[in-house]
Write a protein that holds these residues in place. Structure first.
Motif, PDB file in Angstrom:
ATOM      1  N   GLY A   1       0.820  -1.211   0.000  1.00 16.32           N
ATOM      2  CA  GLY A   1       0.000   0.000   0.000  1.00 16.32           C
ATOM      3  C   GLY A   1       0.851   1.257   0.000  1.00 16.32           C
ATOM      4  O   GLY A   1       0.575   2.208  -0.741  1.00 16.32           O
ATOM      5  N   LEU A   2       1.906   1.266   0.845  1.00 13.46           N
ATOM      6  CA  LEU A   2       2.803   2.425   0.882  1.00 13.46           C
ATOM      7  C   LEU A   2       3.552   2.598  -0.434  1.00 13.46           C
ATOM      8  O   LEU A   2       3.750   3.721  -0.904  1.00 13.46           O
ATOM      9  CB  LEU A   2       3.791   2.286   2.042  1.00 13.46           C
ATOM     10  N   LEU A   3       3.964   1.501  -1.046  1.00 16.44           N
ATOM     11  CA  LEU A   3       4.651   1.559  -2.332  1.00 16.44           C
ATOM     12  C   LEU A   3       3.722   2.143  -3.405  1.00 16.44           C
ATOM     13  O   LEU A   3       4.132   3.012  -4.184  1.00 16.44           O
ATOM     14  CB  LEU A   3       5.145   0.164  -2.734  1.00 16.44           C
ATOM     15  N   CYS A   4       2.478   1.701  -3.435  1.00 11.30           N
ATOM     16  CA  CYS A   4       1.501   2.230  -4.410  1.00 11.30           C
ATOM     17  C   CYS A   4       1.236   3.710  -4.175  1.00 11.30           C
ATOM     18  O   CYS A   4       1.132   4.493  -5.123  1.00 11.30           O
ATOM     19  CB  CYS A   4       0.199   1.446  -4.333  1.00 11.30           C
ATOM     20  N   LEU A   5       1.142   4.106  -2.909  1.00 14.53           N
ATOM     21  CA  LEU A   5       0.919   5.506  -2.582  1.00 14.53           C
ATOM     22  C   LEU A   5       2.100   6.365  -3.027  1.00 14.53           C
ATOM     23  O   LEU A   5       1.920   7.446  -3.586  1.00 14.53           O
ATOM     24  CB  LEU A   5       0.680   5.648  -1.079  1.00 14.53           C
ATOM     25  N   ALA A   6       3.312   5.885  -2.793  1.00 12.35           N
ATOM     26  CA  ALA A   6       4.503   6.628  -3.204  1.00 12.35           C
ATOM     27  C   ALA A   6       4.555   6.775  -4.721  1.00 12.35           C
ATOM     28  O   ALA A   6       4.897   7.842  -5.251  1.00 12.35           O
ATOM     29  CB  ALA A   6       5.758   5.929  -2.681  1.00 12.35           C
ATOM     30  N   ILE A   7       4.216   5.725  -5.435  1.00  9.44           N
ATOM     31  CA  ILE A   7       4.217   5.789  -6.912  1.00  9.44           C
ATOM     32  C   ILE A   7       3.153   6.776  -7.394  1.00  9.44           C
ATOM     33  O   ILE A   7       3.406   7.585  -8.291  1.00  9.44           O
ATOM     34  CB  ILE A   7       4.001   4.384  -7.511  1.00  9.44           C
ATOM     35  N   ALA A   8       1.983   6.741  -6.797  1.00  9.23           N
ATOM     36  CA  ALA A   8       0.906   7.645  -7.202  1.00  9.23           C
ATOM     37  C   ALA A   8       1.281   9.102  -6.961  1.00  9.23           C
ATOM     38  O   ALA A   8       1.020   9.970  -7.797  1.00  9.23           O
ATOM     39  CB  ALA A   8      -0.375   7.293  -6.455  1.00  9.23           C
ATOM     40  N   LEU A   9       1.900   9.391  -5.840  1.00 10.85           N
ATOM     41  CA  LEU A   9       2.313  10.764  -5.555  1.00 10.85           C
ATOM     42  C   LEU A   9       3.411  11.228  -6.491  1.00 10.85           C
ATOM     43  O   LEU A   9       3.427  12.385  -6.914  1.00 10.85           O
ATOM     44  CB  LEU A   9       2.759  10.886  -4.099  1.00 10.85           C
TER      45      LEU A   9
ATOM     46  N   VAL B   1       3.930  10.198  -9.576  1.00  9.18           N
ATOM     47  CA  VAL B   1       3.348  10.385 -10.908  1.00  9.18           C
ATOM     48  C   VAL B   1       2.551  11.682 -10.948  1.00  9.18           C
ATOM     49  O   VAL B   1       2.605  12.425 -11.921  1.00  9.18           O
ATOM     50  CB  VAL B   1       2.450   9.180 -11.283  1.00  9.18           C
ATOM     51  N   LYS B   2       1.845  11.970  -9.886  1.00  7.30           N
ATOM     52  CA  LYS B   2       1.033  13.182  -9.841  1.00  7.30           C
ATOM     53  C   LYS B   2       1.915  14.427  -9.886  1.00  7.30           C
ATOM     54  O   LYS B   2       1.580  15.407 -10.532  1.00  7.30           O
ATOM     55  CB  LYS B   2       0.181  13.181  -8.581  1.00  7.30           C
ATOM     56  N   LYS B   3       3.069  14.392  -9.222  1.00  3.42           N
ATOM     57  CA  LYS B   3       3.962  15.542  -9.214  1.00  3.42           C
ATOM     58  C   LYS B   3       4.630  15.752 -10.557  1.00  3.42           C
ATOM     59  O   LYS B   3       4.879  16.865 -10.956  1.00  3.42           O
ATOM     60  CB  LYS B   3       5.043  15.360  -8.137  1.00  3.42           C
TER      61      LYS B   3
END
Length: 127
Positions: A15-23, A25-27
């Protein structure tokens, strides 16, 4: 119990890995700036065909025969210019909204000197 702790750690780690990737990509995604659209970019018809912007319509009366004709076609009211070839306003107002006497006049066509007179006439019967 050991398997449960292992599964929870794996779940939270993923979950933390997915959250880090999403953030990240968004930046890095480019943000398109919004810009104001000028009226000339949107305008597709002459200003006297747009009912909303009545202040921009030419309200100058001429001494000749009236330049605008309000007439019913296919059950709806249209405004034609003097030559009756160019539709300058589609009103989308049904003929059925008018009294019988006015319906007969509108089938023949009613001449007006200015668009302001047409707006006033339509407002008196539709409001």
């Amino acid at each position: 119990m050991k398997k449960l702790v292992y599964c929870l750690c794996l779940f939270f780690g993923t979950g933390l890995l997915c959250l880090a990737i999403a953030l990240s990509v968004k930046k890095t995604a480019p943000i398109e700036e919004t810009r104001s659209i000028t009226p000339t970019e949107v305008q597709t018809r002459p200003m006297d065909t747009i009912v909303i912007n009545q202040k921009e319509v030419d309200h100058i009366s001429t001494e000749e025969s009236p330049p605008y004709c309000l007439v019913s076609e296919d059950g709806f009211l249209l405004v034609f210019r003097k030559d009756q070839d160019n539709v300058c306003l589609y009103t989308h107002i049904p003929l059925a909204d008018f009294p019988k006497e006015e319906q007969d006049r509108l089938r023949e066509g009613i001449w007006f000197s200015t668009m302001l007179e047409i707006y006033s006439y339509l407002e008196s019967y539709t409001s």
